[in-house]
Design a protein around this motif. Structure first.
Motif, PDB file in Angstrom:
ATOM      1  N   ASP A 194       0.780  -1.215   0.082  1.00 15.79           N
ATOM      2  CA  ASP A 194       0.024  -0.171  -0.009  1.00 15.79           C
ATOM      3  C   ASP A 194       0.865   1.287   0.072  1.00 15.79           C
ATOM      4  OD1 ASP A 194      -2.305  -1.760   0.269  1.00 15.79           O
ATOM      5  OD2 ASP A 194      -2.302  -1.399   2.353  1.00 15.79           O
ATOM      6  N   GLU A 195       2.113   1.156   0.532  1.00 11.86           N
ATOM      7  CA  GLU A 195       2.842   2.389   0.719  1.00 11.86           C
ATOM      8  C   GLU A 195       3.825   2.662  -0.545  1.00 11.86           C
ATOM      9  OE1 GLU A 195       5.483   1.526   3.905  1.00 11.86           O
ATOM     10  OE2 GLU A 195       4.003   1.174   5.503  1.00 11.86           O
ATOM     11  N   LEU A 196       3.712   1.919  -1.700  1.00  6.89           N
ATOM     12  CA  LEU A 196       4.662   1.786  -2.510  1.00  6.89           C
ATOM     13  C   LEU A 196       4.060   2.731  -3.827  1.00  6.89           C
ATOM     14  CD1 LEU A 196       5.591  -1.829  -3.244  1.00  6.89           C
ATOM     15  CD2 LEU A 196       6.931  -0.249  -1.522  1.00  6.89           C
ATOM     16  N   SER A 197       4.984   3.450  -4.421  1.00  4.16           N
ATOM     17  CA  SER A 197       4.555   4.187  -5.734  1.00  4.16           C
ATOM     18  C   SER A 197       4.092   3.267  -6.818  1.00  4.16           C
ATOM     19  CB  SER A 197       5.859   4.820  -6.311  1.00  4.16           C
ATOM     20  OG  SER A 197       6.789   4.019  -6.856  1.00  4.16           O
ATOM     21  N   ARG A 222       6.528  -3.228 -10.241  1.00  3.28           N
ATOM     22  CA  ARG A 222       7.716  -4.173 -10.525  1.00  3.28           C
ATOM     23  C   ARG A 222       7.380  -5.296  -9.457  1.00  3.28           C
ATOM     24  NH1 ARG A 222      12.400  -1.418  -8.540  1.00  3.28           N
ATOM     25  NH2 ARG A 222      11.245   0.575  -8.260  1.00  3.28           N
ATOM     26  N   VAL A 223       6.535  -5.146  -8.278  1.00  3.76           N
ATOM     27  CA  VAL A 223       6.438  -6.219  -7.375  1.00  3.76           C
ATOM     28  C   VAL A 223       5.412  -7.097  -7.976  1.00  3.76           C
ATOM     29  CG1 VAL A 223       5.179  -6.819  -5.210  1.00  3.76           C
ATOM     30  CG2 VAL A 223       6.813  -4.655  -5.337  1.00  3.76           C
ATOM     31  N   TRP A 224       4.401  -6.350  -8.727  1.00  2.00           N
ATOM     32  CA  TRP A 224       3.574  -7.522  -9.373  1.00  2.00           C
ATOM     33  C   TRP A 224       4.464  -8.443 -10.246  1.00  2.00           C
ATOM     34  CZ3 TRP A 224      -0.677  -9.130  -7.563  1.00  2.00           C
ATOM     35  CH2 TRP A 224      -1.650  -8.271  -6.873  1.00  2.00           C
ATOM     36  N   ILE A 225       5.280  -8.041 -11.051  1.00  2.66           N
ATOM     37  CA  ILE A 225       6.095  -8.619 -12.054  1.00  2.66           C
ATOM     38  C   ILE A 225       6.700  -9.888 -11.243  1.00  2.66           C
ATOM     39  CG2 ILE A 225       7.795  -8.389 -13.802  1.00  2.66           C
ATOM     40  CD1 ILE A 225       6.748  -5.614 -14.612  1.00  2.66           C
ATOM     41  N   ALA A 226       7.550  -9.262 -10.111  1.00  2.14           N
ATOM     42  CA  ALA A 226       8.115 -10.235  -9.287  1.00  2.14           C
ATOM     43  C   ALA A 226       7.193 -11.251  -8.942  1.00  2.14           C
ATOM     44  CB  ALA A 226       8.700  -9.650  -8.168  1.00  2.14           C
TER      45      ALA A 226
END
Length: 275
Positions: free
Chosen positions: A141-144, A150-154
């Motif tokens: 929730d805190e991320l840009s 990039r997290v979803w791609i990870a």
């Protein structure tokens, strides 16, 4: 990892409610290749990808995974060989980056969800490849927007599937991270043989990275093939309604589309000789 799995659409019909988006569509993803789907807004690109990832049930026709109707194949069996990153994924409230990426390992775990060393290695490798390892303990929730993408791609990479579908994976990313992500996908394809289908808006990036290009308009495939075979000035005009010239990309040698605006030719009154 190998690319023995096949993914096809046959006589596909897709829509939302009474609105038909796609009708009678046939698509084959070349195994072990990087396919990019391009076309104007609302042409059916994302709808097609959602259907091929089993997120949308066809109104007609079928999607075939290894020759079998994907909707008659168990969820675990599909998830073990096919990963899908939709355009607007939603993360559970307050989940950390590491936990979200770890969800990509679920298809590889038994009924009792036992976490193994292979799971830890897969998550760490995916986070390192997407440059989010230092965000592991942060809440999503805190991320840009770019960090979150990039997290979803990870998470998709951590699933370690033979087929990976990504709908606009470069959304929210600056140009440097766009290239990083596309380079990463190219490496997955070249080194591990992963079959990839990616929706992109940037036609020049599509030409640079695609082995196989599918151009869509109004729910139909207008043409498909290698970028050099597909991308011509007449094709850009037909699909995007854009006057252009097509030259060789100086970095890659692939087709590069240079848009021509209405005022691309200097008028005689503004030329140096007319002054």
């Amino acid at each position: 990892m190998s690319s023995q799995h096949t993914l096809q659409a046959r006589d596909l019909g897709l829509g939302y409610g009474e609105r038909e988006i796609v009708s009678g569509l046939d698509v084959d993803l070349p195994p072990g290749r990087l396919t990019v789907i391009v076309g104007p807004n609302a042409c059916g690109k994302s709808t097609l990808l959602r259907a091929m990832g089993r997120l949308l049930t066809p109104t007609a026709g079928t999607v075939l995974l290894d020759g079998k109707d994907i909707h008659r194949t168990s969820t675990r069996e599909v998830a073990a060989c096919l990963g899908m990153l939709p355009q607007t994924p939603v993360a559970p409230d307050s989940i950390t980056v590491a936990d979200l990426v770890g969800r990509g390992r679920y298809p590889h775990q038994g009924w009792f969800r036992r976490w193994t060393a292979a799971d830890s290695e897969g998550v760490a490798a995916a986070m390192l490849a997407t440059d989010v390892l230092d965000l592991a303990d942060r809440s999503v929730d805190e991320l840009s927007g770019g960090q979150r993408q990039r997290v979803w791609i990870a998470m998709a990479l951590a699933q370690q599937t033979d087929i990976l579908l990504l709908d606009e994976p470069t959304t929210y990313l600056d140009i440097s991270h766009q290239l990083d992500v596309l380079d990463l996908l190219t490496d997955l394809n070249r080194e591990r043989g992963v079959t990839l289908a990616v929706v992109l808006h940037d036609l020049n990036l599509a030409c640079r990275y695609a082995d196989h290009l599918i151009a869509m308009k109004a729910g139909r495939v207008i043409v498909e093939g290698t970028p050099s075979e597909v991308v011509t000035e007449s094709l850009v005009q037909e699909v995007f309604g854009l006057r252009s010239t097509v030259i060789a990309d100086p970095a890659s040698g692939t087709p590069m589309v240079v848009p021509l605006g209405r005022h691309h030719v200097p008028s005689s009154s503004s030329s140096p000789s007319a002054r």
